[in-house]
Each structure stands twice: as C-alpha cells, then as structure tokens.
Enzyme design. Structure first.
Site, short mmCIF file in Angstrom:
data_model
loop_
_atom_site.label_atom_id
_atom_site.label_comp_id
_atom_site.label_asym_id
_atom_site.label_seq_id
_atom_site.Cartn_x
_atom_site.Cartn_y
_atom_site.Cartn_z
N TYR A 107 -1.69 -0.28 11.21
CA TYR A 107 -1.89 -1.00 9.93
C TYR A 107 -0.73 -0.76 8.99
CZ TYR A 107 -3.30 -1.49 5.04
OH TYR A 107 -3.32 -1.78 3.69
N THR A 135 0.83 -1.21 0.00
CA THR A 135 0.00 0.00 0.00
C THR A 135 0.86 1.26 0.00
OG1 THR A 135 -1.51 1.27 1.40
CG2 THR A 135 -0.14 -0.31 2.52
N ASP A 136 0.30 2.34 -0.54
CA ASP A 136 1.01 3.63 -0.48
C ASP A 136 1.12 4.15 0.95
OD1 ASP A 136 -1.67 4.34 -0.11
OD2 ASP A 136 -1.73 5.82 -1.73
N GLU A 137 0.31 3.58 1.87
CA GLU A 137 0.34 4.08 3.26
C GLU A 137 1.68 3.82 3.94
OE1 GLU A 137 -2.98 3.46 5.82
OE2 GLU A 137 -4.42 3.64 4.18
N LYS A 153 2.17 -3.31 7.41
CA LYS A 153 2.40 -3.52 5.98
C LYS A 153 3.87 -3.18 5.63
CE LYS A 153 -0.13 -4.54 3.11
NZ LYS A 153 -0.55 -5.87 2.58
P1 NAD Z 1 -9.99 -7.08 2.64
O1 NAD Z 1 -9.96 -6.76 4.09
O2 NAD Z 1 -11.21 -6.78 1.83
O3 NAD Z 1 -9.69 -8.64 2.43
C1 NAD Z 1 -8.70 -9.32 3.14
C2 NAD Z 1 -8.88 -10.82 2.89
O4 NAD Z 1 -7.82 -11.51 3.59
C3 NAD Z 1 -10.21 -11.37 3.43
O5 NAD Z 1 -10.78 -12.24 2.47
C4 NAD Z 1 -9.79 -12.14 4.66
O6 NAD Z 1 -10.64 -13.25 4.95
C5 NAD Z 1 -8.37 -12.60 4.29
N1 NAD Z 1 -7.54 -12.88 5.48
C6 NAD Z 1 -7.38 -12.10 6.57
N2 NAD Z 1 -6.57 -12.71 7.46
C7 NAD Z 1 -6.20 -13.89 6.90
C8 NAD Z 1 -5.36 -14.96 7.33
N3 NAD Z 1 -4.75 -14.95 8.52
N4 NAD Z 1 -5.19 -16.01 6.49
C9 NAD Z 1 -5.81 -16.06 5.29
N5 NAD Z 1 -6.64 -15.09 4.84
C10 NAD Z 1 -6.82 -14.01 5.64
O7 NAD Z 1 -8.71 -6.38 2.02
P2 NAD Z 1 -8.54 -5.59 0.65
O8 NAD Z 1 -9.03 -4.22 0.79
O9 NAD Z 1 -9.02 -6.44 -0.45
O10 NAD Z 1 -6.94 -5.51 0.58
C11 NAD Z 1 -6.19 -6.60 0.06
C12 NAD Z 1 -4.71 -6.26 0.13
O11 NAD Z 1 -4.44 -5.10 -0.63
C13 NAD Z 1 -4.20 -6.00 1.53
O12 NAD Z 1 -2.93 -6.59 1.67
C14 NAD Z 1 -4.12 -4.48 1.62
O13 NAD Z 1 -3.11 -4.10 2.51
C15 NAD Z 1 -3.76 -4.13 0.19
N6 NAD Z 1 -4.22 -2.82 -0.28
C16 NAD Z 1 -5.54 -2.44 -0.12
C17 NAD Z 1 -5.96 -1.21 -0.63
C18 NAD Z 1 -7.41 -0.77 -0.51
O14 NAD Z 1 -7.72 0.36 -0.87
N7 NAD Z 1 -8.33 -1.60 -0.05
C19 NAD Z 1 -5.04 -0.38 -1.27
C20 NAD Z 1 -3.72 -0.78 -1.39
C21 NAD Z 1 -3.31 -2.00 -0.91
O1 DAU Z 2 -4.09 4.03 0.55
C1 DAU Z 2 -4.34 2.66 0.52
C2 DAU Z 2 -5.17 2.25 1.72
O2 DAU Z 2 -6.50 2.71 1.50
C3 DAU Z 2 -5.16 0.75 1.98
O3 DAU Z 2 -3.86 0.35 2.31
C4 DAU Z 2 -6.13 0.38 3.10
O4 DAU Z 2 -6.18 -1.03 3.25
C5 DAU Z 2 -7.49 0.91 2.76
O5 DAU Z 2 -8.41 0.63 3.81
C6 DAU Z 2 -7.44 2.42 2.51
O6 DAU Z 2 -7.10 3.12 3.72
P1 DAU Z 2 -7.82 4.50 4.14
O7 DAU Z 2 -7.69 4.66 5.60
O8 DAU Z 2 -7.35 5.61 3.28
O9 DAU Z 2 -9.34 4.14 3.70
P2 DAU Z 2 -10.74 4.44 4.43
O10 DAU Z 2 -11.80 4.10 3.44
O11 DAU Z 2 -10.81 3.81 5.77
O12 DAU Z 2 -10.71 6.00 4.62
C7 DAU Z 2 -10.59 6.87 3.50
C8 DAU Z 2 -10.60 8.30 4.02
O13 DAU Z 2 -11.92 8.59 4.53
C9 DAU Z 2 -9.65 8.53 5.18
O14 DAU Z 2 -9.09 9.82 5.07
C10 DAU Z 2 -10.53 8.46 6.42
C11 DAU Z 2 -11.86 8.95 5.91
N1 DAU Z 2 -13.06 8.35 6.55
C12 DAU Z 2 -13.13 6.99 6.61
C13 DAU Z 2 -14.24 6.38 7.19
C14 DAU Z 2 -14.31 4.87 7.28
C15 DAU Z 2 -14.09 9.15 7.01
O15 DAU Z 2 -14.03 10.38 6.92
N2 DAU Z 2 -15.19 8.55 7.58
C16 DAU Z 2 -15.30 7.19 7.70
O16 DAU Z 2 -16.32 6.72 8.24
#
Ligand code: NAD
Ligand code: DAU
Length: 343
Positions: free
Chosen positions: A155, A128-130, A159
């Site tokens: 988190y 992730t970019d985070e 990562k």
């Molecule tokens: P998500 O939370 O929707 O899904 C995570 C999945 O991992 C679920 O299906 C869960 O059951 C599985 N899991 C959790 N713990 C596990 C374990 N111990 N063993 C096996 N499976 C397990 O996550 P997402 O949003 O799809 O993100 C997927 C990946 O991409 C993550 O690694 C996250 O850090 C990365 N990522 C997410 C975003 C985003 O915006 N959502 C952006 C950049 C990177």
């Molecule tokens: O940048 C990549 C990341 O994006 C991934 O690594 C993470 O897994 C993914 O969850 C996401 O993280 P964020 O924290 O940016 O996403 P989230 O949707 O939780 O929040 C997006 C923005 O909105 C953040 O600035 C917080 C704000 N927010 C979030 C929630 C849930 C609100 O204002 N209200 C809310 O209820």
C-alpha cells in the site's frame, strides 16, 4: 471568491466523503463533483443530506479508465482536482497488492494526464505519512517533509509511487500540484475494517478485538474534520509544488486506543485478543506539522475530544455500520482474521 468547479475523487469513501460534505457546506458557490467507482469502500448513503443540493454532483467512474476520465474532464473543465480515490487498507495490500498498483499508481497518472490536458489550476494529491516508512520509539523524532521516502507495505509503496509521479508532473510539465501527507484519520463514516471503527463496532456487539502483535505499535491520530480543514487550506493557499505534512501530535499505542474505547463503552478488557502480527508492521508514525501550522492550520480536536465524538457518532449511526458489517465484509473479516487466530 470566484465560483470554482472542484472534482473530489473518492468522495464516497471515508475522508473524501467527509471532505465533500465539508466543502458543500462551506462553499455554497462552488460546484463539488464527487467522482467515485463505488468499490467495497465507497457508499453514497452517507450523502443523503446533500444529494439534492444544487452544488453537489456525483459521477460514477474508474480513475484507471483513461477514456472515461478524459471524457469527464473535457466535458466538465474542472478548476481543481482533490484526489483521494485509492485502495487504502494495508492488510488488503498484503494479501492482494495488484489492485493497489492499478488504482493508486495508474489511476493517479491518468488523473494527472487529464488534469494537464484541461490545464487545472490545482491538483491536490492526498497522500499518507506511511510513505516515510517507520520511526523507532524515540518520542523526539518526527516525520518532516524532508524525511526520505521509504515505504514498507505494498500500500505505502503504491502511494509513494503516486507521490513521485505528482512531483514529476510539477517538475516536467509545470502542473500546479500539492501533496499532503497525513497521519491516521478517525471519525464519522470510517470503514469498519480499520482499527478504531473495527474496535467500536465489535465492542458494541460484545465481540473480541484483534490486536496485532503486542499492541505497542504507535499511530498519530487525527480527527477527519481537521484533515478536511488542512486540505481546504492547502487547496487555497498552498504554494505550488510543495508537500505539507498533516498531523496533530496525538500519538497512542494501539493498546491505548483499544483500552480507551473499552473504557468509554464500559466493556471489559477481556475482549482484547492478541493475534499474530501484521507482516512488515511499521512500529511508529508521528508527524511534525510545523510547515502546515505556518500556513495557518490549527486542529480543533485532540484525541480525547475526538474519540468521544467518534464513539457517540457510532452509537447514533448504527444503521450505517451495521449494513456494512453484515454484507461482503463478513467474508473479508473471517478470511483475514482466521489466518491470525493462533498466536
Ligand atoms: P477509503 O478506502 O475509505 O475510500 C476510498 C474511496 O476511493 C472509496 O469511495 C472507493 O470507492 C474509491 N475508489 C477506489 N478505487 C477507485 C477507482 N479506481 N476509481 C474511483 N474511485 C475509486 O479511503 P480513505 O481512508 O478515505 O482514504 C482516502 C485517501 O486518503 C487515500 O488516498 C488514502 O491513501 C489517504 N489517506 C488515508 C488516511 C487514513 O487514515 N484513512 C490517512 C492518510 C492518507
Ligand atoms: O498513517 C496513515 C494510514 O493510516 C493511511 O495511509 C491508511 O490508508 C490507513 O488505513 C491507516 O493505516 P494503518 O495501517 O495505520 O491503519 P489500521 O487502522 O489498519 O491499523 C492501525 C494500527 O492498528 C496498526 O498498527 C495495525 C493495528 N491493527 C489494525 C487492525 C485492522 C490491529 O492491531 N488490529 C486490527 O484488527
């Protein structure tokens, strides 16, 4: 292209689930194994359309269970590992960091060991970019692959730790790895604890939308389909040991995102409720994707087309998100947001 066996960890989650479907459709000759523990964030109903396909397989397993992971890897002898499985929600990491270390750090290390043991041809770590921390509001500055790692939340620290382990397995053992670092994803099957699906599902029920702080924090939104195509490209063409940032220059403030959804659904702005800020809330994320573009990647969506497609998907697939928000999620929501009620 020769037949490959690919294990996708976290293939029951949001991005992993979209990636599994993308790969099953695009590569009928590959065997795609979805390895997932099915935590609160994982569900298999999303794979109803492909569950009978010959090239799709499901394995229920915990990536932090060494014995099980080794026995699965020894049996299946995968060619590629695409590693999505993680605890992914920043807010949950603030209230309960420990599981993030177990899954994201220990789980990744166990997968690396198992991958080394069977000599996989590629270990692609989805990060992730985070991990880069936050940027200020200067619109000319972006995260590049050389930006120092400076995670701010439990988190992102977990990562970043897993990224460093992946790097170390490349440098020490020569394991063929790639790391991708993507910006915020959105699209079908996004779990409704995250900003965009939370907003859509609450607005459709005429419920208020909690916006943290002043709503001016910026995220760089990428449609999940474009993330999948980026991973496909890096998996097949990425140079071993390299990191690739993924993002499409779609920066929006949180308030702009919420207002766009309200306007598309013809709902009043009075549904916006400003609540207490997230602890350690990163100000701005913004990706420079030049390195990936040079490899041949081009996104298909911009924010306007992507958010319209996503809103339509949530309108057409109410049964999917309604079953989620009626369960254990309700308790999570009440606990998480009751703390934030009075700003
Ligand atoms: P998500 O939370 O929707 O899904 C995570 C999945 O991992 C679920 O299906 C869960 O059951 C599985 N899991 C959790 N713990 C596990 C374990 N111990 N063993 C096996 N499976 C397990 O996550 P997402 O949003 O799809 O993100 C997927 C990946 O991409 C993550 O690694 C996250 O850090 C990365 N990522 C997410 C975003 C985003 O915006 N959502 C952006 C950049 C990177
Ligand atoms: O940048 C990549 C990341 O994006 C991934 O690594 C993470 O897994 C993914 O969850 C996401 O993280 P964020 O924290 O940016 O996403 P989230 O949707 O939780 O929040 C997006 C923005 O909105 C953040 O600035 C917080 C704000 N927010 C979030 C929630 C849930 C609100 O204002 N209200 C809310 O209820």
């Amino acid at each position: 292209m020769s037949k490959k066996k690919i294990v996708v960890t976290g293939g029951a989650g949001f991005i992993g689930g979209n990636f599994v479907q993308y790969m099953v459709d695009k590569y009928p000759d590959y065997d795609i194994y979805n390895l997932d523990l099915l935590t609160y964030a994982g569900d298999l109903t999303k794979h109803k359309q492909i569950e009978d396909n010959n090239n799709y397989h499901f394995i229920k397993a915990d990536i932090s269970d060494r014995e099980t992971i080794f026995s699965v890897f020894e049996k299946e002898k995968f060619d590629y590992v695409v590693h999505f499985a993680a605890e992914s929600h920043v807010d949950r990491s603030i209230t309960d960091p420990e599981i993030f270390i177990k899954t994201n750090v220990l789980g990744t290390q166990i997968l690396l060991d198992a991958s080394k043991h069977i000599n996989v041809s590629k270990f692609l770590h989805v990060s992730t970019d985070e991990v880069y921390g936050e940027l200020d509001f200067d619109p000319t500055v972006f995260f590049t692959e050389d930006t120092p790692i400076q995670p701010n939340s439990p988190y992102s620290a977990s990562k970043a730790s897993s990224d460093l382990l992946v790097r170390a397995y490349y440098e020490t053992y020569g394991l063929p790895v790639n790391i991708t670092r993507c910006s915020n994803n959105y699209g079908p099957y996004h779990f409704p604890e995250k900003l965009i699906p939370l907003t859509i599902s609450r607005v459709l029920n005429d419920e208020s939308v909690p916006v943290y702080g002043d709503g001016k924090n910026i995220r760089d939104w990428l449609h999940v389909y474009d993330h999948c195509s980026a991973i496909d490209l890096v998996l097949h063409n990425g140079a071993n040991g390299e990191v690739y940032n993924v993002g499409g220059h779609n920066e929006k403030t949180n308030l702009e995102v919420v207002e766009t959804i309200l306007s598309a659904l013809d709902k009043p702005e009075s549904l916006i409720k400003f609540v207490e800020d997230r602890l350690g809330h990163d100000k701005r994320y913004a990706i420079d994707p030049t390195k990936l573009e040079k490899l041949g990647w081009k996104p298909t969506y911009n924010f306007e087309t992507g958010i319209a497609q996503t809103i339509q998907w949530y309108l057409d697939n109410k049964e999917w998100w309604e079953q989620i928000i009626s369960g254990e999620y309700k308790e999570y929501f009440e606990k998480q947001y009751s703390l934030k009620d009075n700003k």
